[in-house]
Enzyme design. Structure first.
Site, short mmCIF file in Angstrom:
data_model
loop_
_atom_site.label_atom_id
_atom_site.label_comp_id
_atom_site.label_asym_id
_atom_site.label_seq_id
_atom_site.Cartn_x
_atom_site.Cartn_y
_atom_site.Cartn_z
N SER A 1 99.18 4.53 -55.05
CA SER A 1 98.85 3.12 -55.31
C SER A 1 99.74 2.12 -54.56
O SER A 1 99.40 0.93 -54.51
CB SER A 1 98.93 2.83 -56.80
OG SER A 1 97.80 3.36 -57.43
N LYS B 1 97.97 0.09 -52.06
CA LYS B 1 97.10 -1.05 -52.43
C LYS B 1 97.71 -2.38 -51.97
O LYS B 1 96.98 -3.32 -51.67
CB LYS B 1 96.90 -1.06 -53.95
CG LYS B 1 96.10 0.13 -54.46
CD LYS B 1 96.13 0.21 -55.98
CE LYS B 1 95.34 1.38 -56.51
NZ LYS B 1 95.52 1.59 -57.96
N TYR C 1 89.81 4.69 -49.13
CA TYR C 1 90.72 4.59 -50.27
C TYR C 1 91.54 5.88 -50.46
O TYR C 1 92.76 5.83 -50.61
CB TYR C 1 89.92 4.25 -51.53
CG TYR C 1 90.77 4.19 -52.77
CD1 TYR C 1 91.66 3.14 -52.99
CD2 TYR C 1 90.71 5.21 -53.72
CE1 TYR C 1 92.46 3.11 -54.12
CE2 TYR C 1 91.51 5.18 -54.85
CZ TYR C 1 92.39 4.12 -55.05
OH TYR C 1 93.19 4.10 -56.16
N TYR D 1 101.35 -1.88 -63.36
CA TYR D 1 100.21 -1.73 -64.28
C TYR D 1 100.49 -2.35 -65.64
O TYR D 1 101.08 -3.41 -65.72
CB TYR D 1 99.81 -0.25 -64.39
CG TYR D 1 99.33 0.23 -63.07
CD1 TYR D 1 98.15 -0.27 -62.53
CD2 TYR D 1 100.08 1.11 -62.32
CE1 TYR D 1 97.73 0.12 -61.28
CE2 TYR D 1 99.65 1.52 -61.06
CZ TYR D 1 98.48 1.01 -60.56
OH TYR D 1 98.07 1.38 -59.33
N VAL E 1 101.28 7.13 -58.20
CA VAL E 1 101.34 8.32 -59.06
C VAL E 1 102.05 9.51 -58.43
O VAL E 1 102.30 10.50 -59.13
CB VAL E 1 99.95 8.80 -59.57
CG1 VAL E 1 99.40 7.90 -60.62
CG2 VAL E 1 98.99 9.02 -58.44
O1 DON Z 1 93.19 6.38 -57.41
C1 DON Z 1 94.02 7.17 -57.82
O2 DON Z 1 93.89 7.69 -58.91
C2 DON Z 1 95.25 7.49 -56.98
N1 DON Z 1 94.91 7.87 -55.66
C3 DON Z 1 96.21 6.36 -56.97
C4 DON Z 1 96.56 5.88 -58.35
C5 DON Z 1 97.97 5.45 -58.52
O3 DON Z 1 98.85 5.71 -57.73
C6 DON Z 1 98.25 4.77 -59.80
N2 DON Z 1 99.65 4.50 -59.89
N3 DON Z 1 100.47 4.44 -60.64
#
Ligand code: DON
Length: 312
Positions: free
Chosen positions: A68, A71, A196, A248, A266
């Site tokens: 994330s 983003k 993405y 978040y 993540v």
């Molecule tokens: O979209 C997803 O689930 C992951 N590729 C990225 C999500 C993420 O890193 C959320 N972060 N804390």
């Protein structure tokens, strides 16, 4: 007061070892199967000061995927490609208080526009706004931009992590189809998700993330060359989202306890910065229940307390 970087460099190894203990309270993400192999107890940090000084401690050399954190980067690129009006026609500016992959408000609030670009729904829309002839071309442009901001051409796609997410992304697919149905997503679902997943799978180290943080801390200017890599206005937008939505549904608590712009992923990475001073890259794969690096957040909290970093 400006950060005493020499003092920070001296204290850093001890702070990292103190915070590493918190990793045992967290869990490595497993919903993307390939991420489950990450070292649970790892913790590393790199800080880059605008004077050119760098401080490192712990496992700062281990590679990890942006997830994330990407983003923030695609938001900047979409703003540079399309301009502010086009981006914010498609995505809002408000925090949600919900988990990062929530669908709840997409249906509750019309016309189904995602609340902000740092939740998954918003980031998927932002990925669709990146210029490029094909999905692969768009993904390559994101990678080029990461390399430019990181000041290094070594970040690359981790193909195993990309394929692992692509094969299991049932929730992101449902979010994207929902956005398409609401006509918030103009592009086709699968090519948009390709961009993405690829941006999430860009592999870096703490040094790269710290350099990206430094560019943001310095209003988009590379302090070593004086080159403006990103317009100041767009950097300001990105930093504002990092403060309100970057961690978040723990963003409010993080603002109180740490008080600097930050964005987590993540894989356990955190991009953070002290405005006007320095950029920070952290890796700590064990996550807390909000999906943020548990030891990484503790480390930022201690650093902020000891060096008086809070913006508030
Ligand atoms: O979209 C997803 O689930 C992951 N590729 C990225 C999500 C993420 O890193 C959320 N972060 N804390």
């Amino acid at each position: 007061m400006p950060t005493d970087f020499n003092e920070l460099t001296q204290r850093l190894p001890h702070l990292v070892e103190t915070c590493r203990a918190y990793a045992t309270q967290g869990r490595v993400a497993t919903y993307i199967p390939e991420l489950a192999h990450a070292p649970q107890l790892a913790l590393g940090i790199t800080l880059r000061h605008k004077s050119g000084l760098t401080a490192t401690a712990g496992d700062c050399g281990i590679p990890f995927t942006l997830q994330s954190i990407s983003k923030v980067i695609t938001l900047l690129l979409a703003l540079m490609d399309r301009g502010e009006q086009a981006v914010f026609e498609k995505v809002g500016m408000e925090p949600t208080g919900d988990v990062f992959n929530s669908m709840l408000k997409l249906e509750l609030v019309q016309p189904g526009k995602p609340f902000n670009p740092l939740i998954n729904a918003g980031a998927i829309v932002v990925s669709s706004l990146i210029d490029g002839d094909t999905a692969e071309h768009k993904a390559e442009r994101v990678l080029r931009f990461v390399r430019d901001l990181a000041g290094d051409d070594s970040p690359s796609f981790n193909e195993s992590v990309f394929r692992s997410e692509e094969a299991t992304a049932y929730r992101n697919r449902s979010l994207a189809y929902f956005l398409k149905d609401n006509k918030v997503l103009d592009q086709d679902v699968e090519p948009t998700l390709h961009v993405y997943f690829k941006q999430c799978a860009i592999e870096v180290t703490c040094a790269h993330v710290a350099r990206i943080g430094l560019i943001l801390a310095n209003d988009g200017v590379d302090p070593s060359t004086g080159r403006q890599l990103v317009p100041k206005r767009y950097v300001r937008i990105a930093k504002s989202f990092m403060v309100t939505c970057g961690m978040y549904n723990a963003s409010g608590e993080f603002a109180i306890q740490v008080g600097i712009p930050a964005k987590s992923g993540v894989a356990g990475g955190i991009l953070a910065l002290v405005p006007g001073e320095l950029g920070i890259g952290i890796i700590g794969p064990a996550l807390n229940d909000k999906g943020n690096s548990t030891a990484g957040v503790h480390l930022l909290r201690l650093l902020s307390e000891q060096f008086d970093w809070s913006m508030f």
